[in-house]
Scaffold this motif. Sequence first.
Motif, PDB file in Angstrom:
ATOM      1  N   GLN A  38       0.636  -1.440   0.374  1.00  0.00           N
ATOM      2  CA  GLN A  38      -0.332  -0.041   0.145  1.00  0.00           C
ATOM      3  C   GLN A  38       0.919   0.801  -0.200  1.00  0.00           C
ATOM      4  O   GLN A  38       0.160   2.298   0.083  1.00  0.00           O
ATOM      5  CB  GLN A  38      -1.188   0.025   1.338  1.00  0.00           C
ATOM      6  N   ILE A  39       2.459   1.205   0.590  1.00  0.00           N
ATOM      7  CA  ILE A  39       3.397   2.688  -0.694  1.00  0.00           C
ATOM      8  C   ILE A  39       3.073   3.126  -1.442  1.00  0.00           C
ATOM      9  O   ILE A  39       3.285   2.186  -2.121  1.00  0.00           O
ATOM     10  CB  ILE A  39       4.633   1.882   0.359  1.00  0.00           C
ATOM     11  N   PRO A  40       2.605   3.729  -1.304  1.00  0.00           N
ATOM     12  CA  PRO A  40       2.458   5.035  -2.784  1.00  0.00           C
ATOM     13  C   PRO A  40       4.038   5.049  -3.578  1.00  0.00           C
ATOM     14  O   PRO A  40       4.744   5.176  -3.271  1.00  0.00           O
ATOM     15  CB  PRO A  40       1.604   6.534  -2.653  1.00  0.00           C
ATOM     16  N   ARG A  41       3.636   4.831  -4.853  1.00  0.00           N
ATOM     17  CA  ARG A  41       4.298   5.012  -5.483  1.00  0.00           C
ATOM     18  C   ARG A  41       5.523   5.993  -5.472  1.00  0.00           C
ATOM     19  O   ARG A  41       4.689   7.699  -5.671  1.00  0.00           O
ATOM     20  CB  ARG A  41       4.350   4.848  -6.817  1.00  0.00           C
ATOM     21  N   GLY A  42       7.164   6.422  -5.015  1.00  0.00           N
ATOM     22  CA  GLY A  42       7.300   7.658  -5.282  1.00  0.00           C
ATOM     23  C   GLY A  42       7.345   8.574  -4.012  1.00  0.00           C
ATOM     24  O   GLY A  42       8.040   9.000  -3.396  1.00  0.00           O
ATOM     25  N   ARG A  43       7.124   7.195  -2.377  1.00  0.00           N
ATOM     26  CA  ARG A  43       7.618   7.870  -1.469  1.00  0.00           C
ATOM     27  C   ARG A  43       7.865   5.838  -0.565  1.00  0.00           C
ATOM     28  O   ARG A  43       7.991   5.315  -1.145  1.00  0.00           O
ATOM     29  CB  ARG A  43       5.710   7.673  -0.941  1.00  0.00           C
ATOM     30  N   VAL A  44       9.001   6.421   0.440  1.00  0.00           N
ATOM     31  CA  VAL A  44       8.767   5.343   1.900  1.00  0.00           C
ATOM     32  C   VAL A  44       8.396   5.234   2.356  1.00  0.00           C
ATOM     33  O   VAL A  44       7.611   6.216   3.144  1.00  0.00           O
ATOM     34  CB  VAL A  44      10.148   5.551   1.465  1.00  0.00           C
ATOM     35  N   THR A  45       8.815   4.540   3.281  1.00  0.00           N
ATOM     36  CA  THR A  45       8.548   4.082   4.809  1.00  0.00           C
ATOM     37  C   THR A  45       9.738   3.432   5.958  1.00  0.00           C
ATOM     38  O   THR A  45      10.640   3.124   4.423  1.00  0.00           O
ATOM     39  CB  THR A  45       7.357   3.588   5.151  1.00  0.00           C
ATOM     40  N   ARG A  96      16.802  -2.393  -5.344  1.00  0.00           N
ATOM     41  CA  ARG A  96      15.969  -1.710  -4.753  1.00  0.00           C
ATOM     42  C   ARG A  96      16.239  -0.509  -5.321  1.00  0.00           C
ATOM     43  O   ARG A  96      15.918   0.632  -5.273  1.00  0.00           O
ATOM     44  CB  ARG A  96      15.729  -1.975  -3.638  1.00  0.00           C
ATOM     45  N   ARG A  97      17.800   0.049  -5.289  1.00  0.00           N
ATOM     46  CA  ARG A  97      18.748   1.355  -5.521  1.00  0.00           C
ATOM     47  C   ARG A  97      18.048   1.963  -7.349  1.00  0.00           C
ATOM     48  O   ARG A  97      17.094   3.195  -7.151  1.00  0.00           O
ATOM     49  CB  ARG A  97      19.444   1.339  -5.448  1.00  0.00           C
ATOM     50  N   GLN A  98      17.846   0.522  -7.998  1.00  0.00           N
ATOM     51  CA  GLN A  98      17.288   1.724  -9.355  1.00  0.00           C
ATOM     52  C   GLN A  98      16.002   1.840  -9.579  1.00  0.00           C
ATOM     53  O   GLN A  98      14.952   2.478  -9.806  1.00  0.00           O
ATOM     54  CB  GLN A  98      17.749   0.093 -10.101  1.00  0.00           C
ATOM     55  N   LEU A  99      15.664   0.539  -8.460  1.00  0.00           N
ATOM     56  CA  LEU A  99      13.588   0.741  -8.659  1.00  0.00           C
ATOM     57  C   LEU A  99      13.429   2.122  -7.988  1.00  0.00           C
ATOM     58  O   LEU A  99      12.094   3.271  -8.183  1.00  0.00           O
ATOM     59  CB  LEU A  99      13.259  -0.237  -8.162  1.00  0.00           C
ATOM     60  N   LEU A 100      14.186   2.633  -6.660  1.00  0.00           N
ATOM     61  CA  LEU A 100      13.856   3.832  -5.905  1.00  0.00           C
ATOM     62  C   LEU A 100      13.611   5.350  -6.891  1.00  0.00           C
ATOM     63  O   LEU A 100      13.335   5.903  -7.558  1.00  0.00           O
ATOM     64  CB  LEU A 100      14.580   3.913  -4.774  1.00  0.00           C
ATOM     65  N   LEU A 101      14.919   4.939  -7.438  1.00  0.00           N
ATOM     66  CA  LEU A 101      15.534   5.864  -9.296  1.00  0.00           C
ATOM     67  C   LEU A 101      14.732   6.418  -9.674  1.00  0.00           C
ATOM     68  O   LEU A 101      14.137   7.171 -10.689  1.00  0.00           O
ATOM     69  CB  LEU A 101      17.083   5.417  -9.551  1.00  0.00           C
ATOM     70  N   LYS A 102      13.932   4.814 -10.724  1.00  0.00           N
ATOM     71  CA  LYS A 102      12.946   4.795 -11.608  1.00  0.00           C
ATOM     72  C   LYS A 102      11.618   5.469 -10.731  1.00  0.00           C
ATOM     73  O   LYS A 102      11.240   6.163 -11.755  1.00  0.00           O
ATOM     74  CB  LYS A 102      12.638   3.692 -11.558  1.00  0.00           C
ATOM     75  N   GLU A 103      11.785   5.582  -9.536  1.00  0.00           N
ATOM     76  CA  GLU A 103      10.334   6.076  -9.124  1.00  0.00           C
ATOM     77  C   GLU A 103      10.153   7.472  -9.045  1.00  0.00           C
ATOM     78  O   GLU A 103       9.798   8.035  -8.371  1.00  0.00           O
ATOM     79  CB  GLU A 103       9.831   5.192  -7.776  1.00  0.00           C
ATOM     80  N   GLY A 104      11.564   7.878  -9.509  1.00  0.00           N
ATOM     81  CA  GLY A 104      11.875   9.600  -9.265  1.00  0.00           C
ATOM     82  C   GLY A 104      12.412   9.792  -8.136  1.00  0.00           C
ATOM     83  O   GLY A 104      12.601  10.939  -7.597  1.00  0.00           O
ATOM     84  N   LYS A 108      21.554   9.952  -2.350  1.00  0.00           N
ATOM     85  CA  LYS A 108      23.063  10.683  -1.683  1.00  0.00           C
ATOM     86  C   LYS A 108      23.403   9.215  -1.608  1.00  0.00           C
ATOM     87  O   LYS A 108      23.390   8.790   0.261  1.00  0.00           O
ATOM     88  CB  LYS A 108      23.485  12.024  -1.043  1.00  0.00           C
ATOM     89  N   GLY A 109      24.380   8.841  -2.201  1.00  0.00           N
ATOM     90  CA  GLY A 109      25.028   7.616  -0.920  1.00  0.00           C
ATOM     91  C   GLY A 109      24.280   6.494  -1.068  1.00  0.00           C
ATOM     92  O   GLY A 109      23.254   5.740  -2.147  1.00  0.00           O
ATOM     93  N   ASP A 110      23.906   6.430   0.064  1.00  0.00           N
ATOM     94  CA  ASP A 110      22.872   5.256  -0.038  1.00  0.00           C
ATOM     95  C   ASP A 110      21.662   5.596   0.945  1.00  0.00           C
ATOM     96  O   ASP A 110      20.600   4.947   1.598  1.00  0.00           O
ATOM     97  CB  ASP A 110      23.100   4.475   1.370  1.00  0.00           C
ATOM     98  N   LYS A 111      21.629   7.464   0.956  1.00  0.00           N
ATOM     99  CA  LYS A 111      20.461   7.429   1.865  1.00  0.00           C
ATOM    100  C   LYS A 111      19.707   8.571   0.707  1.00  0.00           C
ATOM    101  O   LYS A 111      20.110   9.104  -0.092  1.00  0.00           O
ATOM    102  CB  LYS A 111      20.952   9.000   2.640  1.00  0.00           C
ATOM    103  N   ILE A 112      18.210   8.678   1.479  1.00  0.00           N
ATOM    104  CA  ILE A 112      17.300   9.222   0.241  1.00  0.00           C
ATOM    105  C   ILE A 112      16.746  10.469   0.476  1.00  0.00           C
ATOM    106  O   ILE A 112      17.264  11.405   1.775  1.00  0.00           O
ATOM    107  CB  ILE A 112      15.509   8.607   1.114  1.00  0.00           C
ATOM    108  N   VAL A 113      17.328  11.425  -0.885  1.00  0.00           N
ATOM    109  CA  VAL A 113      17.066  13.040  -0.463  1.00  0.00           C
ATOM    110  C   VAL A 113      15.890  13.412   0.246  1.00  0.00           C
ATOM    111  O   VAL A 113      14.610  12.736  -0.202  1.00  0.00           O
ATOM    112  CB  VAL A 113      17.660  13.322  -1.790  1.00  0.00           C
ATOM    113  N   ASP A 114      15.389  14.450   0.927  1.00  0.00           N
ATOM    114  CA  ASP A 114      13.927  14.523   1.072  1.00  0.00           C
ATOM    115  C   ASP A 114      13.629  13.536   1.775  1.00  0.00           C
ATOM    116  O   ASP A 114      11.967  13.415   1.750  1.00  0.00           O
ATOM    117  CB  ASP A 114      13.298  15.610   0.332  1.00  0.00           C
TER     118      ASP A 114
END
Length: 126
Positions: A38-45, A96-104, A108-114
């Motif tokens: 249920q986590i929306p695309r482009g979001r993380v928890t 997983r890194r590539q999938l997150l980048l694909k979602e926009g 920065k390194g292994d940390k989510i920006v914002d």
Amino acid sequence: MPGPKKHPSVKKERLIAVNPSGKRESSSIDMIHDVVRQIPRGRVTSYGAIAKLLDLPNARMVGHAMRFIDIARDRIPAQRVVTASGRLSHDSTGTRRQLLLKEGIQLKGDKIVDFPKLFWDPAKEL
């Protein structure tokens, strides 16, 4: 006239995932996977946010449930679950890194920006 007093030892009721058939889920792993779907695309928890929602003893249980997911086969967006500080974990292949980048989602390194801006709190959203 004041309402009835609540007993101080009464605990918050735990949410239990229920299948459309009305049957209780068979395991905490199934409940974890249901939340992650249920986590929306482009979001993380975070692992901890899911553990808190499901009243699990610790975030490691969520991490264990996420570790062995085949993202393509299981259709569970495991890439959207990160540490409480917004860092990737269990990403030895970079999938997983590539999938997150694909979602926009920027990294920065292994940390989510914002991270605070992108954080999806299941306790507030579900």
